[in-house]
Scaffold this motif. Structure first.
Motif, PDB file in Angstrom:
ATOM      1  N   GLU A   1      -0.600   5.813   5.076  1.00  0.00           N
ATOM      2  CA  GLU A   1       0.305   5.871   3.928  1.00  0.00           C
ATOM      3  C   GLU A   1      -0.167   6.929   2.926  1.00  0.00           C
ATOM      4  OE1 GLU A   1       0.858   2.490   6.264  1.00  0.00           O
ATOM      5  OE2 GLU A   1      -0.978   2.904   5.127  1.00  0.00           O
ATOM      6  N   GLN A   2      -1.464   6.971   2.657  1.00  0.00           N
ATOM      7  CA  GLN A   2      -1.986   8.025   1.792  1.00  0.00           C
ATOM      8  C   GLN A   2      -1.799   9.393   2.439  1.00  0.00           C
ATOM      9  OE1 GLN A   2      -6.073   7.167   0.749  1.00  0.00           O
ATOM     10  NE2 GLN A   2      -5.471   5.782  -0.893  1.00  0.00           N
TER      11      GLN A   2
ATOM     12  N   VAL B   1      -8.280  10.863   2.983  1.00  0.00           N
ATOM     13  CA  VAL B   1      -7.459   9.673   2.775  1.00  0.00           C
ATOM     14  C   VAL B   1      -8.059   8.514   3.555  1.00  0.00           C
ATOM     15  CG1 VAL B   1      -5.382  11.067   2.432  1.00  0.00           C
ATOM     16  CG2 VAL B   1      -5.915  10.196   4.722  1.00  0.00           C
TER      17      VAL B   1
ATOM     18  N   GLN C   1      -5.452   4.097  -6.774  1.00  0.00           N
ATOM     19  CA  GLN C   1      -6.017   5.219  -6.049  1.00  0.00           C
ATOM     20  C   GLN C   1      -5.412   6.496  -6.638  1.00  0.00           C
ATOM     21  OE1 GLN C   1      -8.281   4.451  -2.975  1.00  0.00           O
ATOM     22  NE2 GLN C   1      -8.324   2.955  -4.622  1.00  0.00           N
TER      23      GLN C   1
ATOM     24  N   VAL D   1      -1.228   6.972  -7.017  1.00  0.00           N
ATOM     25  CA  VAL D   1      -0.718   7.137  -5.659  1.00  0.00           C
ATOM     26  C   VAL D   1      -0.419   5.795  -5.000  1.00  0.00           C
ATOM     27  CG1 VAL D   1      -1.205   8.051  -3.356  1.00  0.00           C
ATOM     28  CG2 VAL D   1      -1.890   9.344  -5.399  1.00  0.00           C
ATOM     29  N   ASN D   2      -1.396   4.904  -4.966  1.00  0.00           N
ATOM     30  CA  ASN D   2      -1.153   3.578  -4.386  1.00  0.00           C
ATOM     31  C   ASN D   2      -2.297   2.637  -4.749  1.00  0.00           C
ATOM     32  OD1 ASN D   2      -3.181   4.505  -2.593  1.00  0.00           O
ATOM     33  ND2 ASN D   2      -2.264   3.450  -0.853  1.00  0.00           N
TER      34      ASN D   2
ATOM     35  N   PRO E   1       2.764   4.546  -0.776  1.00  0.00           N
ATOM     36  CA  PRO E   1       2.501   5.483  -1.874  1.00  0.00           C
ATOM     37  C   PRO E   1       3.662   5.590  -2.847  1.00  0.00           C
ATOM     38  CG  PRO E   1       2.975   6.673   0.150  1.00  0.00           C
ATOM     39  CD  PRO E   1       2.856   5.234   0.523  1.00  0.00           C
TER      40      PRO E   1
ATOM     41  N   ASN F   1       0.811  -1.220   0.000  1.00  0.00           N
ATOM     42  CA  ASN F   1       0.000   0.000   0.000  1.00  0.00           C
ATOM     43  C   ASN F   1       0.848   1.275   0.000  1.00  0.00           C
ATOM     44  OD1 ASN F   1      -1.955  -1.749   2.371  1.00  0.00           O
ATOM     45  ND2 ASN F   1      -2.553  -1.449   0.257  1.00  0.00           N
TER      46      ASN F   1
ATOM     47  N   LEU G   1      -8.710  10.791  -2.317  1.00  0.00           N
ATOM     48  CA  LEU G   1      -7.936   9.762  -3.005  1.00  0.00           C
ATOM     49  C   LEU G   1      -8.828   8.541  -3.123  1.00  0.00           C
ATOM     50  CD1 LEU G   1      -4.374  10.030  -1.386  1.00  0.00           C
ATOM     51  CD2 LEU G   1      -5.055  10.661  -3.698  1.00  0.00           C
TER      52      LEU G   1
END
Length: 326
Positions: free
Chosen positions: A170-171, A166, A145, A225-226, A105, A103, A203
Motif C-alpha cells: 500500500e505504501q 516502504v 507514517q 500517508v497511512n 494510503p 492501512n 516512510l
C-alpha cells in the motif's frame, strides 16, 4: 484442520484453562517486539500485570519477540493453532487481508478519522480473525507514517525519480503514484542504504524508524500517508474457556491499555519530532492542496484494491468511506 507448519520451542507453556473457568488458566503471551522499552511492550506488560491482579482465574506469562521460535508473519496462526494463547501482532495482514483497509494510503488523515474508520472495521476484524480460530480483542496504532528524506522536499512533486523505502504494498502504491520507486528493505539495512544512496528516503514515524535513522535524514515532509496498527488477539478456545467474569475483565483491561499505548506513541512522536528539529532536521507541513492532490490520486487505488480482493472487501471499504463522510 490446520497444518502446523512450523516448530515452536518446547519451553512454551500451554494455556490450561478448563471449560467454565474451573481451573486457573496460565496463558502464554507473546509480542513481536524484542525491545522492552517500547510503548507497545510496556503496554503488553501492563496488561499481563493487571490480569494477574484483577482476573479471578487467569494469568499471562509474556514473552518478548524472538524469544520463541515464531516468525513475525506466523503470529496469528500461532495463536490460532494454540501454540500461544495471547499476543500483539503487527504482521497479521497476510492472515487477515481485510484488515489492510485501515492501512490504505491517504484514506485516513488524523486520529479522529482513525477512530471512525476503526469502529466501522471492528465487525470485519472480528470475523476475519475468527476464521483463524482467533478472538480479536482490540488494537493500538502507531503514529502517522510520513515522509523522511535525504533530499530537499516541500511537495509531492519532489518524490519523482526518488527511491523510497516502504513497508507494505500500500505504501508502495503511494510512492509510485508520484513517480517514485518503492524499495523494500529490512530495518537493519536502512542506515547503510541511506548512507550509500541506495534509497533517498523512508516512510516511517518520528517515534518509529526516524528515531534510529535521523542522522541520515535531513527533511521530514509531514504528509499523513497511512497508519500502522497492531491487533491484540487470543486463541479462541482458550478465550471461550474463561469464565464470563474473566472475559469481561480481560476486555476492559485490553481496551484501556491499548488506548494508553496509542497515547504513549503520540506523546513520543511529538517529543521525537521536536528533538529531530532541534538536531537540524527540516520539518515541512504539507499544504492543503498537496493533501487533496494525494487523496485524489490514491482514491482510485482504494477501490481497485478492494475490487481485486472481493465483495466483502468492497463492502468494508464502503462502510469506512461512509463513516468518514467520503
Amino acid at each position: 484442520m490446520k497444518t502446523k507448519h512450523f516448530l515452536v520451542s518446547s519451553l512454551i507453556i500451554m494455556g490450561t484453562a478448563a471449560v467454565g473457568g474451573a481451573q486457573a488458566a496460565d496463558w502464554t503471551g507473546y509480542t513481536y517486539s524484542s525491545v522492552s522499552t517500547t510503548a507497545a511492550v510496556k503496554g503488553m506488560e501492563r496488561i499481563s500485570d493487571r490480569v494477574e491482579a484483577e482476573a479471578d482465574d487467569l494469568s499471562i506469562s509474556l514473552h518478548l519477540g524472538k524469544t520463541l521460535q515464531i516468525a513475525s508473519s506466523d503470529i496469528t496462526q500461532s495463536v490460532g493453532d494454540g501454540f500461544i494463547d495471547f499476543s500483539a501482532d503487527l504482521f497479521f495482514s497476510g492472515n487477515v487481508p481485510i484488515a489492510r483497509i485501515l492501512n490504505l494510503p491517504m484514506l485516513i488523515e488524523n486520529g479522529d478519522q482513525w477512530d471512525k474508520a476503526y469502529e466501522a472495521m471492528i465487525p470485519y476484524l472480528e470475523e476475519g480473525f475468527a476464521k483463524q480460530d482467533v478472538n480479536f480483542l482490540g488494537a493500538y496504532r502507531y503514529p502517522q507514517q510520513v515522509i523522511f528524506t535525504s533530499f530537499e522536499i516541500d511537495s509531492l512533486d519532489d518524490l519523482e525519480n526518488r527511491k523510497i523505502r516502504v513497508t507494505s504494498p500500500e505504501q508502495g502504491a503511494f510512492v509510485e503514484a508520484f513517480g517514485g520507486s518503492p524499495i523494500t528493505l529490512s530495518g537493519s539495512d536502512v542506515p547503510t542504504a541511506l548512507e550509500r544512496g541506495v534509497i533517498d528516503g523512508v516512510l516511517t514515524a518520528s517515534a518509529g524508524g526516524a528515531k534510529n535513522w535521523h542522522e541520515f535524514l535531513d527533511y521530514n515532509y509531514r504528509l499523513p500517508v497511512n497508519y500502522a496498527y497492531s491487533a491484540v488477539i487470543a486463541n479462541n478456545g482458550a478465550y471461550e474457556s474463561l469464565s464470563e467474569a474473566d472475559r469481561e475483565t480481560l476486555a476492559t483491561i485490553v481496551s484501556e491499555e491499548t488506548a494508553n499505548i496509542t497515547e504513549a506513541f503520540l506523546v513520543d512522536e511529538q517529543a521525537q519530532k521536536q528533538s529531530q528539529a532541534e538536531a537540524g532536521m527540516t520539518i515541512i507541513e504539507p499544504s492543503d492542496e498537496d493533501i487533496a492532490k494525494a487523496q485524489d490520486a490514491l482514491a482510485p487505488f482504494w477501490r481497485e484494491w478492494a475490487s481485486d480482493a472481493g465483495p466483502e472487501h468492497e463492502q468494508a471499504l464502503q462502510d469506512v468511506l461512509t463513516a468518514l463522510g467520503k
